[in-house]
Design an enzyme around this catalytic site. Sequence first.
Site, PDB file in Angstrom:
ATOM      1  N   HIS A   1      -4.242  10.310 -49.694  1.00  0.00           N
ATOM      2  CA  HIS A   1      -4.712  11.574 -50.282  1.00  0.00           C
ATOM      3  C   HIS A   1      -6.006  11.986 -49.577  1.00  0.00           C
ATOM      4  CE1 HIS A   1      -4.458  14.585 -53.429  1.00  0.00           C
ATOM      5  NE2 HIS A   1      -5.717  14.365 -53.795  1.00  0.00           N
TER       6      HIS A   1
ATOM      7  N   ASP B   1       0.495   9.282 -50.021  1.00  0.00           N
ATOM      8  CA  ASP B   1      -0.402   9.794 -51.062  1.00  0.00           C
ATOM      9  C   ASP B   1      -0.155   9.046 -52.376  1.00  0.00           C
ATOM     10  OD1 ASP B   1      -1.855  11.344 -52.920  1.00  0.00           O
ATOM     11  OD2 ASP B   1      -1.560  13.158 -51.721  1.00  0.00           O
TER      12      ASP B   1
ATOM     13  N   SER C   1      -5.478  19.413 -53.049  1.00  0.00           N
ATOM     14  CA  SER C   1      -5.229  18.753 -54.322  1.00  0.00           C
ATOM     15  C   SER C   1      -5.287  19.775 -55.456  1.00  0.00           C
ATOM     16  CB  SER C   1      -6.221  17.601 -54.503  1.00  0.00           C
ATOM     17  OG  SER C   1      -5.802  16.724 -55.529  1.00  0.00           O
TER      18      SER C   1
END
Length: 223
Positions: free
Chosen positions: A204, A173, A119
């Site tokens: 995610h 995601d 991320s």
Amino acid sequence: MSVTQLDRITIEPSSKATRCVIWLHGLGDSGAGFSPIVPVLRLPQDHQIRFVFPHAPEQAVTINQGAVMRSWYDIKSMDLHNRANIADVLDSEKIIQRLIQEQLDNGIASDKIVLAGFSQGGVMSLFTGLRYTQKLAGILAMSCYLPNGDQLPASLAVENQQTPILHQHGEQDDVVPFSAGKMANQLLVNAGYQVQWYSYPMPHTVVAEQLRDISAWLQKVLK
């Protein structure tokens, strides 16, 4: 943010380390979030890889109502093209370069170092790795995007134009859209980078199949 030595979790191999993975966490997490992953990777018992899991500095994050948390940069909005505060990105790049320099000072060659991130951490691994002026072993970018959205970073380093990049993203995601990962990947491919793209039926997060792919890739680039 100041360029100071970051607190981190370091996991040493059973024998002298000759390689290193610097693994950058996502927004609001810490190095402790990913440090348990090392045994799950099921690396050979005699691997010589040091794993470094730094904790990002704490700062206010705009999209979280200004709440203070560990963050590599402020996220100003959900708009992909205006999401990352570039001044913060540049500050964190200096911090990450210092982490790399520590490994160089400890005798590990730059081409035996992998920059990895999830991320926000993946954004930083890509940004820093593409601009770093010594050859790296590889760049691992998970569930992330490029800080400039639809553009590669400025001042790309020729030293890492051929560096292997493992780029992974979840098809479901809902935090970093799959399309954002694909956009970043296409920019890399169009620019001639040596990027492998893997997508997984996941949100995610990180899943077992992905970790198997990471393990195989690490053993290849850090052989």
